[in-house]
Design a protein around this motif. Structure first.
Motif, PDB file in Angstrom:
ATOM      1  N   GLN A   2       0.850  -1.187   0.000  1.00 59.87           N
ATOM      2  CA  GLN A   2       0.000   0.000   0.000  1.00 59.87           C
ATOM      3  C   GLN A   2       0.887   1.237   0.000  1.00 59.87           C
ATOM      4  N   LEU A   3       0.739   2.057  -1.007  1.00 59.99           N
ATOM      5  CA  LEU A   3       1.560   3.251  -1.122  1.00 59.99           C
ATOM      6  C   LEU A   3       0.992   4.394  -0.295  1.00 59.99           C
ATOM      7  N   PRO A   4       1.853   5.300   0.184  1.00 61.58           N
ATOM      8  CA  PRO A   4       1.338   6.508   0.836  1.00 61.58           C
ATOM      9  C   PRO A   4       0.633   7.381  -0.189  1.00 61.58           C
ATOM     10  N   GLN A   5      -0.184   8.292   0.271  1.00 60.86           N
ATOM     11  CA  GLN A   5      -0.870   9.190  -0.643  1.00 60.86           C
ATOM     12  C   GLN A   5       0.134  10.068  -1.391  1.00 60.86           C
ATOM     13  N   PRO A   6      -0.114  10.351  -2.668  1.00 54.84           N
ATOM     14  CA  PRO A   6       0.777  11.258  -3.395  1.00 54.84           C
ATOM     15  C   PRO A   6       0.870  12.599  -2.675  1.00 54.84           C
ATOM     16  N   ASN A   7       2.062  13.153  -2.660  1.00 55.02           N
ATOM     17  CA  ASN A   7       2.302  14.422  -1.971  1.00 55.02           C
ATOM     18  C   ASN A   7       2.329  15.544  -2.998  1.00 55.02           C
TER      19      ASN A   7
ATOM     20  N   ILE B 242       5.163  10.127  -8.167  1.00 50.71           N
ATOM     21  CA  ILE B 242       5.510   9.954  -9.582  1.00 50.71           C
ATOM     22  C   ILE B 242       4.471   9.075 -10.279  1.00 50.71           C
ATOM     23  N   LEU B 243       4.063   7.994  -9.635  1.00 46.18           N
ATOM     24  CA  LEU B 243       3.080   7.094 -10.234  1.00 46.18           C
ATOM     25  C   LEU B 243       1.739   7.798 -10.432  1.00 46.18           C
ATOM     26  N   TRP B 244       1.364   8.645  -9.473  1.00 46.07           N
ATOM     27  CA  TRP B 244       0.120   9.410  -9.638  1.00 46.07           C
ATOM     28  C   TRP B 244       0.230  10.326 -10.853  1.00 46.07           C
ATOM     29  N   ALA B 245       1.364  11.024 -10.974  1.00 49.07           N
ATOM     30  CA  ALA B 245       1.563  11.915 -12.121  1.00 49.07           C
ATOM     31  C   ALA B 245       1.545  11.134 -13.428  1.00 49.07           C
ATOM     32  N   ALA B 246       2.105   9.931 -13.399  1.00 49.96           N
ATOM     33  CA  ALA B 246       2.237   9.127 -14.614  1.00 49.96           C
ATOM     34  C   ALA B 246       0.921   8.493 -15.050  1.00 49.96           C
ATOM     35  N   ALA B 247       0.224   7.884 -14.117  1.00 45.31           N
ATOM     36  CA  ALA B 247      -0.957   7.090 -14.488  1.00 45.31           C
ATOM     37  C   ALA B 247      -1.963   7.011 -13.359  1.00 45.31           C
ATOM     38  N   GLY B 248      -2.045   8.103 -12.582  1.00 47.91           N
ATOM     39  CA  GLY B 248      -2.966   8.120 -11.463  1.00 47.91           C
ATOM     40  C   GLY B 248      -4.337   8.654 -11.854  1.00 47.91           C
ATOM     41  N   ILE B 249      -5.227   8.700 -10.889  1.00 45.53           N
ATOM     42  CA  ILE B 249      -6.590   9.193 -11.100  1.00 45.53           C
ATOM     43  C   ILE B 249      -6.672  10.624 -10.582  1.00 45.53           C
TER      44      ILE B 249
ATOM     45  N   LYS C 284      14.376  -6.154  -6.190  1.00 45.53           N
ATOM     46  CA  LYS C 284      13.561  -7.111  -5.435  1.00 45.53           C
ATOM     47  C   LYS C 284      12.485  -7.769  -6.290  1.00 45.53           C
ATOM     48  N   GLY C 285      12.304  -7.282  -7.530  1.00 49.55           N
ATOM     49  CA  GLY C 285      11.288  -7.863  -8.388  1.00 49.55           C
ATOM     50  C   GLY C 285      10.514  -6.819  -9.154  1.00 49.55           C
ATOM     51  N   VAL C 286       9.275  -7.180  -9.545  1.00 45.44           N
ATOM     52  CA  VAL C 286       8.427  -6.310 -10.357  1.00 45.44           C
ATOM     53  C   VAL C 286       7.041  -6.240  -9.736  1.00 45.44           C
ATOM     54  N   TRP C 287       6.502  -5.024  -9.667  1.00 44.49           N
ATOM     55  CA  TRP C 287       5.162  -4.790  -9.125  1.00 44.49           C
ATOM     56  C   TRP C 287       4.323  -4.040 -10.148  1.00 44.49           C
ATOM     57  N   LEU C 288       3.028  -4.331 -10.171  1.00 45.10           N
ATOM     58  CA  LEU C 288       2.094  -3.630 -11.049  1.00 45.10           C
ATOM     59  C   LEU C 288       1.368  -2.556 -10.250  1.00 45.10           C
TER      60      LEU C 288
ATOM     61  N   GLU D  88      -6.548   1.721  -6.282  1.00 45.02           N
ATOM     62  CA  GLU D  88      -6.247   1.364  -4.891  1.00 45.02           C
ATOM     63  C   GLU D  88      -4.959   2.020  -4.399  1.00 45.02           C
ATOM     64  N   ASN D  89      -4.219   2.651  -5.306  1.00 45.67           N
ATOM     65  CA  ASN D  89      -2.928   3.268  -4.985  1.00 45.67           C
ATOM     66  C   ASN D  89      -2.008   2.269  -4.298  1.00 45.67           C
ATOM     67  N   ASN D  90      -1.866   1.099  -4.928  1.00 46.29           N
ATOM     68  CA  ASN D  90      -0.973   0.094  -4.360  1.00 46.29           C
ATOM     69  C   ASN D  90      -0.190  -0.614  -5.461  1.00 46.29           C
ATOM     70  N   LEU D  91       0.730  -1.449  -5.026  1.00 47.91           N
ATOM     71  CA  LEU D  91       1.561  -2.231  -5.936  1.00 47.91           C
ATOM     72  C   LEU D  91       1.330  -3.710  -5.658  1.00 47.91           C
ATOM     73  N   THR D  92       1.089  -4.473  -6.705  1.00 47.81           N
ATOM     74  CA  THR D  92       0.919  -5.910  -6.570  1.00 47.81           C
ATOM     75  C   THR D  92       2.109  -6.608  -7.205  1.00 47.81           C
ATOM     76  N   LYS D  93       2.753  -7.475  -6.445  1.00 52.51           N
ATOM     77  CA  LYS D  93       3.955  -8.127  -6.952  1.00 52.51           C
ATOM     78  C   LYS D  93       3.610  -9.113  -8.055  1.00 52.51           C
ATOM     79  N   VAL D  94       4.396  -9.034  -9.144  1.00 56.55           N
ATOM     80  CA  VAL D  94       4.200  -9.904 -10.293  1.00 56.55           C
ATOM     81  C   VAL D  94       5.243 -11.009 -10.323  1.00 56.55           C
ATOM     82  N   THR D  95       6.484 -10.673  -9.958  1.00 49.86           N
ATOM     83  CA  THR D  95       7.567 -11.643  -9.982  1.00 49.86           C
ATOM     84  C   THR D  95       8.690 -11.193  -9.055  1.00 49.86           C
TER      85      THR D  95
END
Length: 208
Positions: free
Chosen positions: A25-30, A65-72, A99-103, A108-115
């Motif tokens: 779970q990511l913190p809220q974008p600042n 950064i993720l919010w700026a890139a592809a956030g709501i 450590k791997g790759v997350w989607l 939900e503003n979170n990252l789900t591990k893929v591998t």
């Protein structure tokens, strides 16, 4: 029998716990991190290929950064920070590190591990600086179930790429847009289906 039942329950609980750990779970974008004036961000936007190895960015920076890139940016309509052709909303962002790759899941503003695999070696194309950056964002156009249009996918990835550039400039971070990667290896590692196309990747970190 009771011991077997107890063991089965314990294994189920362990499995659930391990699965829960696969989501971050990511913190809220600042928004304060993005306060730089647009004109100044455009002036400071650069493609940088030298990074301080080992200097991490924070989860708050990553979330912003993720919010700026592809956030709501409109929770009522679900519209994104970046436009897409025919409102496909096709660009998916994967976060890659050692450590791997997350989607990234914008809703939900979170990252789900893929591998657990470090995908960055498949994106270096003999450019070592990719491995020095602590984070690499992979932009993928997911047009599953549609008539695939690579031009639309490339165009949409470009919108996201520019937002990454501007967010990094505003936050004092460095990045560069790259199309170079071993696409077959990326697709195989992430188990991407037909109609899902890796487009760009963005190493992100602190410049030397």
């Amino acid at each position: 029998m009771k011991k077997l039942i107890t063991l089965a329950i314990a294994l189920i609980m362990m499995g659930g716990s391990m699965q829960a750990q696969e989501t971050i779970q990511l913190p809220q974008p600042n928004m304060k991190m993005l306060k730089m004036k647009l004109g100044d961000a455009l002036k400071q936007r650069r493609s940088v290929r030298d990074y301080q190895a080992g200097k991490e960015i924070t989860q708050e920076q990553l979330s912003t950064i993720l919010w700026a890139a592809a956030g709501i940016n409109d929770t009522k309509s679900g519209r994104l920070t970046t436009p897409t052709a025919v409102n496909m909303q096709d660009i998916k962002v994967y976060v890659c590190n050692d450590k791997g790759v997350w989607l990234f899941n914008a809703k939900e503003n979170n990252l789900t591990k893929v591998t657990d695999t470090d995908l960055r070696p498949s994106m270096t194309a003999r450019q070592q600086f990719v491995m020095d950056a602590p984070v690499n964002l992979l932009l993928v156009s997911d047009q599953t179930g549609r008539r695939v249009n690579e031009r639309y996918g490339a165009m949409d990835a470009g919108y996201v790429s520019q937002d990454i550039y501007l967010a990094c400039a505003a936050m004092g971070l460095k990045t560069v847009a790259r199309a170079m990667m071993d696409q077959d290896a990326v697709k195989k590692t992430l188990k991407l289906k037909d109609g899902v196309m890796p487009m760009l990747n963005h190493p992100i970190g602190y410049g030397k």
